[in-house]
Write an enzyme that holds these catalytic residues in place. Structure first.
Site, PDB file in Angstrom:
ATOM      1  N   GLU A 284      55.070  53.111  37.103  1.00 59.06           N
ATOM      2  CA  GLU A 284      54.241  53.370  36.260  1.00 59.06           C
ATOM      3  C   GLU A 284      54.262  54.551  35.691  1.00 59.06           C
ATOM      4  O   GLU A 284      54.437  55.312  34.411  1.00 59.06           O
ATOM      5  CB  GLU A 284      52.696  53.032  36.720  1.00 59.06           C
ATOM      6  CG  GLU A 284      51.675  53.023  35.630  1.00 59.06           C
ATOM      7  CD  GLU A 284      50.252  52.384  35.860  1.00 59.06           C
ATOM      8  OE1 GLU A 284      50.413  51.052  36.391  1.00 59.06           O
ATOM      9  OE2 GLU A 284      49.533  53.040  36.335  1.00 59.06           O
ATOM     10  N   CYS A 310      46.166  48.127  37.300  1.00 56.15           N
ATOM     11  CA  CYS A 310      46.292  47.504  38.541  1.00 56.15           C
ATOM     12  C   CYS A 310      45.189  46.608  38.898  1.00 56.15           C
ATOM     13  O   CYS A 310      45.016  45.662  39.597  1.00 56.15           O
ATOM     14  CB  CYS A 310      46.146  48.567  39.482  1.00 56.15           C
ATOM     15  SG  CYS A 310      47.334  49.759  39.192  1.00 56.15           S
ATOM     16  N   SER A 330      49.804  49.603  30.606  1.00 51.91           N
ATOM     17  CA  SER A 330      51.051  49.858  31.071  1.00 51.91           C
ATOM     18  C   SER A 330      51.463  48.302  31.128  1.00 51.91           C
ATOM     19  O   SER A 330      50.898  47.431  31.458  1.00 51.91           O
ATOM     20  CB  SER A 330      50.804  50.453  32.594  1.00 51.91           C
ATOM     21  OG  SER A 330      51.767  50.088  33.498  1.00 51.91           O
ATOM     22  N   LYS A 369      41.644  38.894  41.664  1.00 54.07           N
ATOM     23  CA  LYS A 369      43.096  38.696  42.208  1.00 54.07           C
ATOM     24  C   LYS A 369      43.504  37.188  42.204  1.00 54.07           C
ATOM     25  O   LYS A 369      44.627  36.822  42.006  1.00 54.07           O
ATOM     26  CB  LYS A 369      43.366  39.254  43.210  1.00 54.07           C
ATOM     27  CG  LYS A 369      43.242  40.936  43.217  1.00 54.07           C
ATOM     28  CD  LYS A 369      44.452  41.609  42.876  1.00 54.07           C
ATOM     29  CE  LYS A 369      44.525  42.898  42.471  1.00 54.07           C
ATOM     30  NZ  LYS A 369      45.486  43.675  41.801  1.00 54.07           N
ATOM     31  N   GLU A 372      44.333  36.323  38.723  1.00 54.09           N
ATOM     32  CA  GLU A 372      45.645  36.836  38.316  1.00 54.09           C
ATOM     33  C   GLU A 372      46.688  36.069  38.834  1.00 54.09           C
ATOM     34  O   GLU A 372      47.904  35.704  38.251  1.00 54.09           O
ATOM     35  CB  GLU A 372      45.534  38.456  39.076  1.00 54.09           C
ATOM     36  CG  GLU A 372      46.829  38.951  38.586  1.00 54.09           C
ATOM     37  CD  GLU A 372      46.816  40.518  39.246  1.00 54.09           C
ATOM     38  OE1 GLU A 372      46.388  40.500  40.387  1.00 54.09           O
ATOM     39  OE2 GLU A 372      47.228  41.409  38.426  1.00 54.09           O
ATOM     40  N   GLU A 377      52.254  33.611  33.703  1.00 52.59           N
ATOM     41  CA  GLU A 377      53.372  34.746  33.880  1.00 52.59           C
ATOM     42  C   GLU A 377      53.929  35.128  35.140  1.00 52.59           C
ATOM     43  O   GLU A 377      54.524  35.954  35.257  1.00 52.59           O
ATOM     44  CB  GLU A 377      53.198  35.888  32.851  1.00 52.59           C
ATOM     45  CG  GLU A 377      51.908  36.724  33.081  1.00 52.59           C
ATOM     46  CD  GLU A 377      50.459  36.143  32.493  1.00 52.59           C
ATOM     47  OE1 GLU A 377      50.412  34.828  32.177  1.00 52.59           O
ATOM     48  OE2 GLU A 377      49.648  36.955  32.105  1.00 52.59           O
ATOM     49  N   CYS A 526      38.487  49.613  43.869  1.00 49.16           N
ATOM     50  CA  CYS A 526      38.571  48.558  44.513  1.00 49.16           C
ATOM     51  C   CYS A 526      37.567  48.532  46.079  1.00 49.16           C
ATOM     52  O   CYS A 526      37.050  47.401  46.391  1.00 49.16           O
ATOM     53  CB  CYS A 526      39.914  48.439  45.153  1.00 49.16           C
ATOM     54  SG  CYS A 526      41.058  48.191  43.863  1.00 49.16           S
TER      55      CYS A 526
END
Lengths: 596, 385
Positions: A284, A310, A330, A369, A372, A377, A526
């Site tokens: 990054e 993130c 990003s 998550k 995710e 992908e 987090c």
């Protein structure tokens, strides 16, 4: 602002408090606890569950102490017979519409309704059972969040969380009277609405109406499958929070115990997401410097400011709310999703395992998550990169189930490789941490010197302010970065999506002059994630953040580019940041989504 | 008190509303407010808060904008008097709003109109346009708009009403703050019932004495009643306050009246034995106007069940005592009727309703115990058997 003092008596004890203080807060100052359910320190006042009612001398009604400001001369009883009767009735009523299957409930032992019910020894069930949804299927459409209306007590904490903290409003009150419930737009399944899966609603739900989808049994199944090689990765923020599941203080640093517990649970290798956090900084940071170069030297149209990627709750938020700014994100995958494909390629090769037999489990402070990992992908390795995502809470539950006495464990170390990390990776767990880690590395790449902050602690990007801004002047840039000489690198940080919105609107309107922005979906970053131990509040989040920064300072290496395993992986496998391999395994693309 | 009840004609009397307004604008706000206080006028929507005090509180607030809201939500079962007032004398209502606006310092007024009364919209808009022109001539800065409700009973509660006006879910707010300090859009707001505004206008014309001399100490003046049920003469009547239920039933009953529900579904049920001793008014049983008469052919169980089902559905659902309490009461009397629960369960339910009265967030939940306890106490046998 100086405030007027108001004098009142609570349970015959005189107290003087600031004007505007609620009765509940005044009682707390005198160390009287008044039970609450809809009240939450992170949220605005609702005053709707009514369990916090108290008796006020001379008043016909019992005021809700959470919603009623003190007034001069007030005399309050918090536990009079009248109050006790009303409070018991209210808890009875809540139980009448609550599916109280406590013995099999995931929330048992953590349930605030259960606590109050136990305190008042309510067990007779005077009133009729009204649970309508008992036989209705729970909504398990979302890979992250499970919604069970039969457990809901309509306190609306989730509604307020989703609206005022996250600016999402996936959950709202619908219908009225006996049909009043918390639902989604047009009663659609959770997976089909604008939900970021951040799980903040779960953290504030007093019962089990909202919980994470839990995958504990599935993970134990693969652990005990002799044909599977199961590796586990642990996110930075888990190590300062998991202790709370065992009665330890928030912010207790228990990294070594967590590693030991994971090994005792039977994971074949215990690895660290911190490794890929360091790797994220390399990718990054390089991406940012590349974008700056393209903008400043090559005069190309480049999307700036660059936004961090993130936090999967934040990613989905942006896909829904600001799809026209996706180019600013990003392209780096999150550390979890960088870990998965590396485990099933680079690591599998090193340890001579067939990736088809490997299972990657993550321990995350996060419910998003889980979503995710399911993204189509996220299959850079040719397999599902991350197979199971467990929250910090689920790991706590597994350790309890396995009968491991966590507090007494001796510290152990992560396995190698994919186990080494620096302090820069640890601070990913707190708001501002990714920014600080990126600055530590990028500044040094550009100037060859450490960032000009005492002990490389970049204090301006730390702390719990919703939106933070900072500026770092580049001095003595190396020749190849001379275009950055004297440039003030402007950065901003937001945590909690309502704060993300502030920054995004600034970008949209063109007011923003930032180069780089860090955004985390959850308050505090987090450490305040939707998968972290409960309860949560500002004080707890601050303690966890303090734990994170202590952990950083205790590390020998505190800059991502000093991570030897990272150097090694570039040497032998990835070759260079943003290179061909990186592109295939460590970078991703985003999907514009609708707002309905 | 004479046995014959006194009928009054303050509300529906056609007057020159503009003349009253003109006269009032010559006086100071404080003078008018003092007159309203002096008259003893209390809110005619049911809760009975002293109107003059409400105006005074709103006037005393410092704010860049204040609002007048005319509460025409008229949702209480058995009331239909505001509809008639709006139909017969809309100009008096508008002038009453302007008067209130002048007194408290508001330049904007809203009529919150019950959804079912939307058929009145063309007529009201016409009246408002005409009224606006007259105000313009007088260079008096006040405008009125209509906000249509969406059908929820709870939106008659003033804070839920304002939430609804703001485009939010119609849920009552926590009080304090009260609307006179933080109301519509957070600004000082005076919410008054349709009838109250007309009375205030009439007091501004006649002075406080005439009004004050009618009625009793706590219940001054007259009141428009909506009479329905088992009566040969249903309809709308303006009567002097202070009569007993016996006098009322003598006038309106069909000779077989066994009970009167005073104040609608959230009011009290009075049985025949208590007619003589029950005064209609704030020292006795108050009402927003609803008077429902029941004769011996009616099942009090069905009546109570209807009221409770209404409340169960119309609770906004946010607070526990009201949302779950109403359901428990409905299902509870059914369980007793069917023998699933013993008759003594009614006592448990009465205790529960006492909790609802003191612990609910708004007037809706707080008043469900009125019909419940009064019907259970008076007609226990009918509920059980």
């Amino acid at each position: 602002m100086s405030k007027y003092k108001v004098n009142l008596k609570i349970n015959n004890i005189a107290v003087s408090v600031d004007e505007g203080t609620t009765i509940l807060e005044a009682a707390r100052q005198l160390n009287f606890t008044i039970p609450t359910l809809c009240q939450h320190d992170d949220l605005c006042v609702a005053g709707n569950c009514r369990v916090c009612v108290v008796e006020q001398k001379g008043a016909r009604l019992l005021p809700a102490s959470c919603a009623t400001p003190v007034s001069e001369g007030m005399e309050i009883q918090t536990n009079s017979l009248k109050v006790r009767q009303a409070r018991k009735h209210i808890v009875e009523l809540l139980l009448a519409e609550h599916n109280a299957d406590c013995t099999k409930c995931f929330k048992s032992g953590y349930c605030e309704l259960q606590d109050i019910s136990n305190d008042y020894r309510i067990g007779d069930h005077i009133f009729l059972d009204l649970v309508k949804e008992k036989d209705k299927e729970r909504d398990i459409s979302s890979p992250s969040i499970e919604k069970d209306d039969s457990k809901c007590i309509r306190c609306q904490r989730c509604v307020r969380t989703c609206d005022s903290m996250q600016y999402v409003s996936a959950l709202a009150v619908t219908h009225k009277g006996n049909n009043m419930r918390i639902s989604t737009f047009m009663d659609k399944p959770m997976n089909d609405v604008v939900c970021t899966n951040c799980g903040q609603c779960i953290n504030r739900c007093p019962t089990a109406a909202l919980t994470e989808r839990n995958y504990i049994d599935e993970v134990f199944d693969v652990i005990y499958d002799p044909n599977k090689f199961v590796v586990v990765q642990t996110a930075p923020a888990t190590r300062v929070a998991i202790g709370e599941e065992f009665g330890m203080e928030p912010g207790s640093r228990v990294t070594g115990k967590m590693v030991a517990a994971l090994r005792r649970l039977g994971f074949d290798k215990v690895l660290d997401t911190d490794f890929t956090a360091d790797l994220t900084i390399m990718e990054e940071g390089t991406e940012l410097l590349t974008r700056l170069k393209e903008a400043l030297v090559d005069g190309k149209e480049v999307a700036l400011p660059m936004l961090t990627s993130c936090s999967p709750g934040w990613i989905k938020f942006q896909e829904h709310m600001y799809p026209d700014l996706l180019d600013n994100l990003s392209t780096c995958k999150s550390p979890q999703q960088m870990f998965g494909p590396l485990a099933k390629t680079y690591y599998a090769e090193k340890i001579n395992k067939n990736p088809a037999d490997m299972v990657v489990v993550s321990i995350m402070p996060c419910t998003a998550k889980k979503f995710e990992a399911e993204r189509p992908e996220m299959r850079g390795s040719g397999y599902k990169d991350v197979d199971y995502v467990l929250t910090t809470r689920e790991l706590g539950r597994m350790i309890h189930q396995a009968g491991i006495e966590f507090e007494k464990l001796e510290d152990e170390k992560y396995d190698s490789i994919l186990g080494e990390s620096t302090g820069a990776a640890v601070i990913f767990g707190s708001t501002g941490g990714v920014m600080e880690a990126a600055l530590r590395t990028a500044y040094e790449i550009v100037t060859g010197k450490e960032v000009p902050f005492t002990n490389i602690n970049i204090k301006p990007v730390r702390g719990m302010e919703g939106v933070k801004e900072a500026s770092v002047k580049i001095k003595d840039a190396k020749p190849e970065w001379s275009f950055l000489e004297g440039v003030d690198v402007n950065v901003a940080i937001a945590h909690g999506l309502v704060n993300a919105k502030i920054l995004m609107d600034k970008i949209k309107s063109g007011e923003a002059n930032y180069h780089f922005i860090e955004i985390m979906a959850c308050p505090g970053g987090c450490i305040g994630g939707g998968g972290q131990p409960m309860p949560t509040n500002m004080e707890i989040r601050k303690k966890r953040a303090a734990g994170i920064y202590e952990e950083d300072e205790a590390m020998v290496l505190r800059k991502s580019h000093e991570n030897a395993e990272v150097t090694e992986i570039y040497k032998s496998f990835l070759h260079e940041p943003l290179g061909h391999k990186s592109h295939d395994l460590l970078h991703t693309h985003y999907t514009p989504r609708k707002r309905q | 008190m004479e046995n014959k009840m006194k009928k009054v004609d303050l509300i529906f009397d056609q007057v020159d509303h503009l003349a009253i307004l003109d006269k009032s604008l010559q006086r100071t706000q404080d003078e008018i407010i003092l007159d309203v206080i002096e008259s003893g006028l209390r809110g005619r929507g049911g809760a009975g808060f002293p109107t003059g005090l409400k105006w005074k509180f709103a006037k005393n607030e410092e704010a860049d904008q204040k609002y007048v809201i005319c509460n025409a939500d008229e949702g209480e079962p058995g009331t239909f008097k505001d509809r008639e007032i709006l139909t017969q004398v809309p100009d008096k209502v508008l002038a009453g709003m302007a008067l209130c606006g002048y007194c408290i310092g508001a330049t904007e007024g809203y009529i919150y109109l019950r959804a079912e009364y939307n058929f009145l919209l063309p007529m009201l808009h016409k009246a408002i346009d005409k009224f606006h022109k007259e105000l313009k001539k007088r260079d008096f800065d006040f405008s009125i708009r209509i906000c249509s409700g969406s059908g929820a009973y709870v939106c008659g509660e003033e804070t839920a009403l304002m939430e609804s006006m703001e485009g939010k879910r119609g849920e009552p707010r926590n009080k304090p703050p009260f609307p006179t300090s933080s109301g519509y859009l957070g600004k000082p707001t005076s919410v008054n019932n349709v009838e109250t505004l007309v009375f205030a206008l009439m007091i501004a014309q006649e002075g406080p004495t005439q009004f004050k001399e009618m009625g009793t100490f706590d219940s001054r003046g007259s009141k428009v009643f909506s009479v329905s049920g088992d009566t040969p003469t249903p309809g709308i009547f303006e009567l002097e306050l202070g009569m007993t239920l016996e006098q009322f039933v003598n006038e309106f009953g069909d000779g077989d009246t066994k009970a009167v529900q005073v104040g609608g579904a959230s009011g009290f049920c009075v049985a025949r034995k208590d007619f003589k001793n029950t005064l209609i008014g704030f020292e006795g049983i108050p009402t927003g106007g609803s008077m429902m008469l029941f004769n011996s052919s009616r099942s009090m169980y069905n009546i109570l069940n209807d009221y409770l089902e209404f409340m169960e559905e119309e609770s906004c659902g946010q607070c526990t005592p009201c949302r779950v309490g109403c359901q428990q009461l409905v299902k509870g009397i059914e369980a007793v009727k069917k023998g699933v629960k013993p008759p003594a369960y009614l006592e448990e339910l009465q205790k529960l309703s006492d909790t609802m009265r003191i612990a609910s967030k708004c007037g809706l939940g707080q008043s469900v115990p009125n019909p419940f306890n009064s019907i259970i106490q008076n007609f226990r046998e009918e509920i059980i058997y």
